[in-house]
Motif scaffolding. Structure first.
Motif, PDB file in Angstrom:
ATOM      1  N   ASN A 100       0.828  -1.301   0.066  1.00  0.00           N
ATOM      2  CA  ASN A 100      -0.083  -0.267   0.237  1.00  0.00           C
ATOM      3  C   ASN A 100       0.928   1.582  -0.433  1.00  0.00           C
ATOM      4  OD1 ASN A 100      -2.296  -1.339  -0.336  1.00  0.00           O
ATOM      5  ND2 ASN A 100      -2.415  -1.470   1.681  1.00  0.00           N
ATOM      6  N   GLN A 101       1.531   1.259   0.787  1.00  0.00           N
ATOM      7  CA  GLN A 101       2.802   2.737   0.772  1.00  0.00           C
ATOM      8  C   GLN A 101       3.808   2.781  -0.327  1.00  0.00           C
ATOM      9  OE1 GLN A 101       5.381   1.725   3.760  1.00  0.00           O
ATOM     10  NE2 GLN A 101       4.258   2.354   6.103  1.00  0.00           N
ATOM     11  N   ARG A 102       3.817   1.326  -1.218  1.00  0.00           N
ATOM     12  CA  ARG A 102       4.528   1.949  -2.538  1.00  0.00           C
ATOM     13  C   ARG A 102       3.684   2.375  -3.764  1.00  0.00           C
ATOM     14  NH1 ARG A 102       8.619   3.750  -4.972  1.00  0.00           N
ATOM     15  NH2 ARG A 102       8.685   2.647  -6.797  1.00  0.00           N
ATOM     16  N   MET A 103       2.496   2.273  -2.905  1.00  0.00           N
ATOM     17  CA  MET A 103       1.113   2.117  -4.213  1.00  0.00           C
ATOM     18  C   MET A 103       0.963   3.797  -4.190  1.00  0.00           C
ATOM     19  SD  MET A 103      -1.301  -1.192  -4.529  1.00  0.00           S
ATOM     20  CE  MET A 103      -2.507   0.306  -5.486  1.00  0.00           C
ATOM     21  N   GLU A 104       1.295   4.114  -2.978  1.00  0.00           N
ATOM     22  CA  GLU A 104       0.710   5.992  -2.275  1.00  0.00           C
ATOM     23  C   GLU A 104       2.368   5.936  -2.922  1.00  0.00           C
ATOM     24  OE1 GLU A 104       0.158   6.166   1.292  1.00  0.00           O
ATOM     25  OE2 GLU A 104      -1.654   4.930   1.545  1.00  0.00           O
ATOM     26  N   GLN A 105       3.479   6.520  -3.016  1.00  0.00           N
ATOM     27  CA  GLN A 105       4.307   7.087  -3.596  1.00  0.00           C
ATOM     28  C   GLN A 105       4.071   6.736  -4.821  1.00  0.00           C
ATOM     29  OE1 GLN A 105       7.498   4.821  -2.401  1.00  0.00           O
ATOM     30  NE2 GLN A 105       7.449   5.287   0.083  1.00  0.00           N
ATOM     31  N   LEU A 106       3.354   5.964  -5.362  1.00  0.00           N
ATOM     32  CA  LEU A 106       3.365   6.186  -6.735  1.00  0.00           C
ATOM     33  C   LEU A 106       2.289   6.726  -7.607  1.00  0.00           C
ATOM     34  CD1 LEU A 106       3.861   1.559  -8.169  1.00  0.00           C
ATOM     35  CD2 LEU A 106       5.937   3.970  -8.318  1.00  0.00           C
ATOM     36  N   HIS A 107       1.276   6.561  -6.661  1.00  0.00           N
ATOM     37  CA  HIS A 107       0.053   7.898  -6.927  1.00  0.00           C
ATOM     38  C   HIS A 107      -0.010   9.056  -7.077  1.00  0.00           C
ATOM     39  CE1 HIS A 107      -3.948   9.645  -6.116  1.00  0.00           C
ATOM     40  NE2 HIS A 107      -4.265   8.362  -7.197  1.00  0.00           N
ATOM     41  N   ARG A 108       1.571   8.898  -5.823  1.00  0.00           N
ATOM     42  CA  ARG A 108       1.278  11.212  -5.832  1.00  0.00           C
ATOM     43  C   ARG A 108       2.421  11.064  -7.228  1.00  0.00           C
ATOM     44  NH1 ARG A 108       2.647   9.889  -0.488  1.00  0.00           N
ATOM     45  NH2 ARG A 108       4.815   8.815  -0.350  1.00  0.00           N
ATOM     46  N   LYS A 109       3.715  10.338  -7.575  1.00  0.00           N
ATOM     47  CA  LYS A 109       3.930  10.764  -9.082  1.00  0.00           C
ATOM     48  C   LYS A 109       2.864  10.819 -10.187  1.00  0.00           C
ATOM     49  CE  LYS A 109       7.879   9.301 -12.093  1.00  0.00           C
ATOM     50  NZ  LYS A 109       8.864   8.125 -11.840  1.00  0.00           N
ATOM     51  N   TYR A 110       1.984  10.277 -10.440  1.00  0.00           N
ATOM     52  CA  TYR A 110       0.951   9.879 -11.208  1.00  0.00           C
ATOM     53  C   TYR A 110      -0.267  10.050 -10.881  1.00  0.00           C
ATOM     54  CZ  TYR A 110       4.887   7.382 -13.428  1.00  0.00           C
ATOM     55  OH  TYR A 110       5.911   7.165 -14.021  1.00  0.00           O
ATOM     56  N   PRO A 111      -0.734  11.242 -10.066  1.00  0.00           N
ATOM     57  CA  PRO A 111      -1.888  11.597  -9.224  1.00  0.00           C
ATOM     58  C   PRO A 111      -3.396  11.638 -10.147  1.00  0.00           C
ATOM     59  CG  PRO A 111      -0.807  13.214  -9.886  1.00  0.00           C
ATOM     60  CD  PRO A 111       0.209  12.907 -10.205  1.00  0.00           C
ATOM     61  N   LYS A 112      -3.150  11.677 -10.943  1.00  0.00           N
ATOM     62  CA  LYS A 112      -4.906  11.935 -12.009  1.00  0.00           C
ATOM     63  C   LYS A 112      -4.538   9.807 -12.739  1.00  0.00           C
ATOM     64  CE  LYS A 112      -3.456  16.016 -14.280  1.00  0.00           C
ATOM     65  NZ  LYS A 112      -5.183  16.801 -14.022  1.00  0.00           N
ATOM     66  N   SER A 113      -4.162   9.196 -11.716  1.00  0.00           N
ATOM     67  CA  SER A 113      -3.843   8.421 -12.423  1.00  0.00           C
ATOM     68  C   SER A 113      -5.292   7.476 -11.069  1.00  0.00           C
ATOM     69  CB  SER A 113      -3.537   6.867 -12.714  1.00  0.00           C
ATOM     70  OG  SER A 113      -2.442   7.327 -11.045  1.00  0.00           O
ATOM     71  N   SER A 114      -5.450   6.557 -11.787  1.00  0.00           N
ATOM     72  CA  SER A 114      -6.499   5.547 -10.098  1.00  0.00           C
ATOM     73  C   SER A 114      -5.140   3.994 -10.197  1.00  0.00           C
ATOM     74  CB  SER A 114      -8.009   5.526 -10.484  1.00  0.00           C
ATOM     75  OG  SER A 114      -8.438   6.185 -10.663  1.00  0.00           O
ATOM     76  N   MET A 115      -5.393   3.788  -8.915  1.00  0.00           N
ATOM     77  CA  MET A 115      -4.963   2.155  -8.483  1.00  0.00           C
ATOM     78  C   MET A 115      -5.608   1.567  -7.140  1.00  0.00           C
ATOM     79  SD  MET A 115      -0.789   4.002  -8.129  1.00  0.00           S
ATOM     80  CE  MET A 115      -0.096   4.939  -9.128  1.00  0.00           C
ATOM     81  N   TYR A 116      -5.482   0.217  -7.824  1.00  0.00           N
ATOM     82  CA  TYR A 116      -5.914  -0.628  -6.516  1.00  0.00           C
ATOM     83  C   TYR A 116      -5.778  -1.939  -6.628  1.00  0.00           C
ATOM     84  CZ  TYR A 116      -8.888  -0.709 -11.041  1.00  0.00           C
ATOM     85  OH  TYR A 116      -9.289  -1.037 -11.677  1.00  0.00           O
ATOM     86  N   ARG A 117      -5.853  -2.182  -5.049  1.00  0.00           N
ATOM     87  CA  ARG A 117      -5.101  -4.242  -5.440  1.00  0.00           C
ATOM     88  C   ARG A 117      -6.427  -4.859  -4.730  1.00  0.00           C
ATOM     89  NH1 ARG A 117      -2.911  -6.697  -1.236  1.00  0.00           N
ATOM     90  NH2 ARG A 117      -2.927  -5.088   0.632  1.00  0.00           N
ATOM     91  N   VAL A 118      -6.008  -5.947  -5.271  1.00  0.00           N
ATOM     92  CA  VAL A 118      -7.243  -7.155  -4.662  1.00  0.00           C
ATOM     93  C   VAL A 118      -6.135  -7.842  -4.036  1.00  0.00           C
ATOM     94  CG1 VAL A 118      -8.732  -9.134  -5.760  1.00  0.00           C
ATOM     95  CG2 VAL A 118      -8.335  -6.550  -6.489  1.00  0.00           C
ATOM     96  N   ASP A 119      -6.265  -9.558  -3.335  1.00  0.00           N
ATOM     97  CA  ASP A 119      -5.097  -9.645  -2.489  1.00  0.00           C
ATOM     98  C   ASP A 119      -5.885 -10.944  -2.379  1.00  0.00           C
ATOM     99  OD1 ASP A 119      -8.184 -10.432  -1.458  1.00  0.00           O
ATOM    100  OD2 ASP A 119      -7.687  -9.295   0.416  1.00  0.00           O
ATOM    101  N   GLN A 120      -5.039 -11.901  -2.326  1.00  0.00           N
ATOM    102  CA  GLN A 120      -4.613 -13.420  -2.414  1.00  0.00           C
ATOM    103  C   GLN A 120      -6.460 -14.179  -2.830  1.00  0.00           C
ATOM    104  OE1 GLN A 120      -3.068 -12.122   0.337  1.00  0.00           O
ATOM    105  NE2 GLN A 120      -3.091 -13.438   2.214  1.00  0.00           N
ATOM    106  N   LYS A 121      -7.346 -13.403  -1.561  1.00  0.00           N
ATOM    107  CA  LYS A 121      -8.592 -14.142  -0.689  1.00  0.00           C
ATOM    108  C   LYS A 121      -9.632 -13.435  -2.257  1.00  0.00           C
ATOM    109  CE  LYS A 121      -7.991 -14.305   3.271  1.00  0.00           C
ATOM    110  NZ  LYS A 121      -8.222 -13.558   5.083  1.00  0.00           N
ATOM    111  N   GLY A 122      -9.239 -12.233  -2.880  1.00  0.00           N
ATOM    112  CA  GLY A 122     -10.028 -11.734  -3.932  1.00  0.00           C
ATOM    113  C   GLY A 122     -10.639 -11.745  -3.516  1.00  0.00           C
ATOM    114  N   GLU A 123     -10.445 -10.625  -2.563  1.00  0.00           N
ATOM    115  CA  GLU A 123     -11.431  -9.103  -1.645  1.00  0.00           C
ATOM    116  C   GLU A 123     -10.533  -7.387  -2.188  1.00  0.00           C
ATOM    117  OE1 GLU A 123     -11.157  -9.319   2.179  1.00  0.00           O
ATOM    118  OE2 GLU A 123     -12.699 -11.670   2.196  1.00  0.00           O
ATOM    119  N   THR A 124     -10.628  -6.644  -2.629  1.00  0.00           N
ATOM    120  CA  THR A 124     -10.580  -5.950  -3.251  1.00  0.00           C
ATOM    121  C   THR A 124     -10.194  -5.267  -1.419  1.00  0.00           C
ATOM    122  OG1 THR A 124     -11.720  -4.910  -5.083  1.00  0.00           O
ATOM    123  CG2 THR A 124     -10.688  -3.164  -3.965  1.00  0.00           C
TER     124      THR A 124
END
Length: 514
Positions: A100-124
């Motif tokens: 999550n921390q790395r995704m936040e860092q990337l989001h600050r670099k590309y603020p107009k993009s949207s990012m999300y992650r799905v875990d190993q259980k298939g939950e957002t």
């Protein structure tokens, strides 16, 4: 001149003769005017097919790549895909918090993009919405959905993110993401590792951030046209300079050719380049050197001739005087008729020889500028009458028809009396020697160019035929020199009926006095 100096001058002349002709020396092709002209022609021929592509390449490679305003803000789709794949590989085995921390860092670099992650259980597990993206939640068939609403190109696009992912929702998501805007990149956490149980992460980027803005074709056309115009003007300027330099060098050579130096010979020119014009300049310098050497040789020969004539004239007068004395003594002795006739013929030839010596000496003095003339206002007709009276017995002896028709009014010219008498004597002598077959001499006056001229004519063969008695030509040469020195003019009319010599004053000095 000493013998040593003469040998040195002769050596210098020999060296001048042995100088090789400059036009035969070979030149390197790259230094010739032809090579430069060929380069200009090639530039003109290759201007359109070569310069136009080069200017286009310069614009595309240099201008477009150096213009930061013409670069996509987030790069292209390949860059985003590679970036997302690399980041997912780096997160292999990482905890959820670190991901999550790395995704936040990337989001600050590309603020107009949207990012999300799905875990190993298939939950957002984590969602980061981009700027200007509306986020809402809804329930569809008992499944909670997070909706990201995009406004792109004046159109609204939605991305529905289920809270629980299964086969159906995954296929539906991938089907919608394959053709719509924004660009959707999915990558498993851990990349291509064998453990696919860490879930996956998604990034969505609006496509306008991945596309270069459209080029401003009027500006591009203006740039290309301006660049081509500059190159074309450069070609014209180079052509003008090329021919202007040739013209300048030719004018400099022409000026040197028509500008005489101190001795009446043009001065050598400085050779600046070894091309065709340089060879022409070198040939001109060679000609100048040869003319200078020839002038020096001519002066040396003239000085030698003058000294020889002066020496001969002086050396011959002494034996002639002795011979004349002995011949005068013979007249006092009783001689037979044949002996007396031979003696008189010898005296006549002695007189001719004495006259020839006088002519040689006079010619030598005139050509060297040592013959002094005393110009005074004189009655020319009186001098002509007196000289003709002295020649009268000679003409009668040769049985000439004498026709003298001179006006009573005096004719005043600015002349040297002795010089004019010498001119008349030589002309009368020339009639006796070369026009004796005509048995005629006429002395009169007539108008020439508004001036009264003295005319001496005969009825001999003229100048077209050889006379019975050939002379050295010194008499007439002396006549020409004396007439020129006294400022008079002479005109000769020759035909088969005889020779007419007209002497007149060109400056208006010969006017009758009343």
């Amino acid at each position: 001149m000493s013998k040593k100096a003469t040998m040195r001058d002769s050596s210098n002349r020999d060296r001048g003769v042995k100088r090789s002709f400059p036009g035969k020396r070979k030149m390197r092709f790259g230094r010739t005017l032809m090579s430069r002209y060929i380069l200009l022609i090639l530039a003109a021929v290759l201007f359109v097919p070569v310069i136009l592509p080069i200017t286009s390449i310069i614009y595309v490679v240099v201008v477009n790549n150096t213009n930061k305003e013409n670069t996509a803000p987030y790069g292209d789709s390949t860059k985003i895909s590679n970036l997302w794949t690399r980041e997912s590989e780096k997160l292999d085995g990482a905890t959820s918090e670190k991901i999550n921390q790395r995704m936040e860092q990337l989001h600050r670099k590309y603020p107009k993009s949207s990012m999300y992650r799905v875990d190993q259980k298939g939950e957002t597990a984590f969602i980061l919405a981009g700027e200007d993206v509306d986020v809402s939640e809804s329930t569809v068939d008992g499944t909670t959905m997070t909706t990201l609403k995009w406004t792109l190109n004046h159109q609204t696009t939605e991305t529905r993110i289920p809270s629980i992912w299964n086969a159906n929702t995954s296929l539906e998501f991938m089907k919608e993401a394959s053709y719509r805007d924004p660009l959707t990149v999915v990558s498993f956490v851990g990349g291509d590792s064998e453990d696919k149980g860490q879930g996956f992460m998604v990034i969505e980027v609006p496509r306008y951030l991945l596309q270069k803005p459209q080029n401003n074709w009027p500006m591009e056309l203006l740039y290309l046209g301006g660049l081509m115009m500059i190159i074309f003007l450069l070609f014209i300027i180079m052509s003008i300079l090329f021919f202007a330099r040739i013209r300048k060098r030719l004018i400099r050579l022409q000026t040197a050719m028509i500008t005489p130096g101190k001795e009446g010979i043009p001065l050598p020119v400085e050779i600046r380049r070894s091309d065709e014009i340089g060879q022409l300049e070198e040939s001109f310098n060679e000609m100048v050197h040869q003319l200078t050497d020839s002038r020096h040789r001519e002066r040396e020969e003239e000085q030698l001739r003058k000294r020889l004539v002066a020496g001969l004239s002086h050396d011959l007068r002494t034996p002639l005087t002795v011979i004349r004395g002995h011949m005068h003594s013979l007249h006092k002795e009783p001689l037979s008729t044949a002996a007396d006739t031979s003696l008189r013929r010898m005296e006549a030839k002695m007189d001719d020889l004495s006259g020839l010596i006088d002519n040689m000496l006079s010619y030598n003095l005139l050509t060297s500028g040592k013959y002094t003339l005393k110009l005074e206002q004189k009655d020319v007709l009186r001098i002509v009458r007196e000289t003709a009276a002295a020649w009268y017995p000679v003409w009668e002896k040769e049985q000439f028809e004498i026709d003298i028709d001179l006006p009573e009014e005096p004719l005043i010219w600015q002349v040297d009396e002795q010089g004019l008498r010498r001119v008349l004597d030589n002309l009368f002598q020339n009639v006796i020697r070369h026009a004796a077959s005509g048995k005629y001499i006429g002395i009169s006056t007539e108008q020439i160019h508004g001036e009264i001229a003295l005319v001496i004519q005969d009825r001999g063969p003229g100048l077209q035929k050889d006379s019975d008695t050939k002379g050295t030509g010194l008499g007439l040469s002396i006549v020409d020199l004396l007439i020129r020195e006294m400022g008079l003019r002479k005109r000769v009319d020759s035909s088969e009926n005889g020779l007419r010599v007209c002497i007149y004053s060109g400056g208006g000095a010969g006017k009758p006095r009343t």
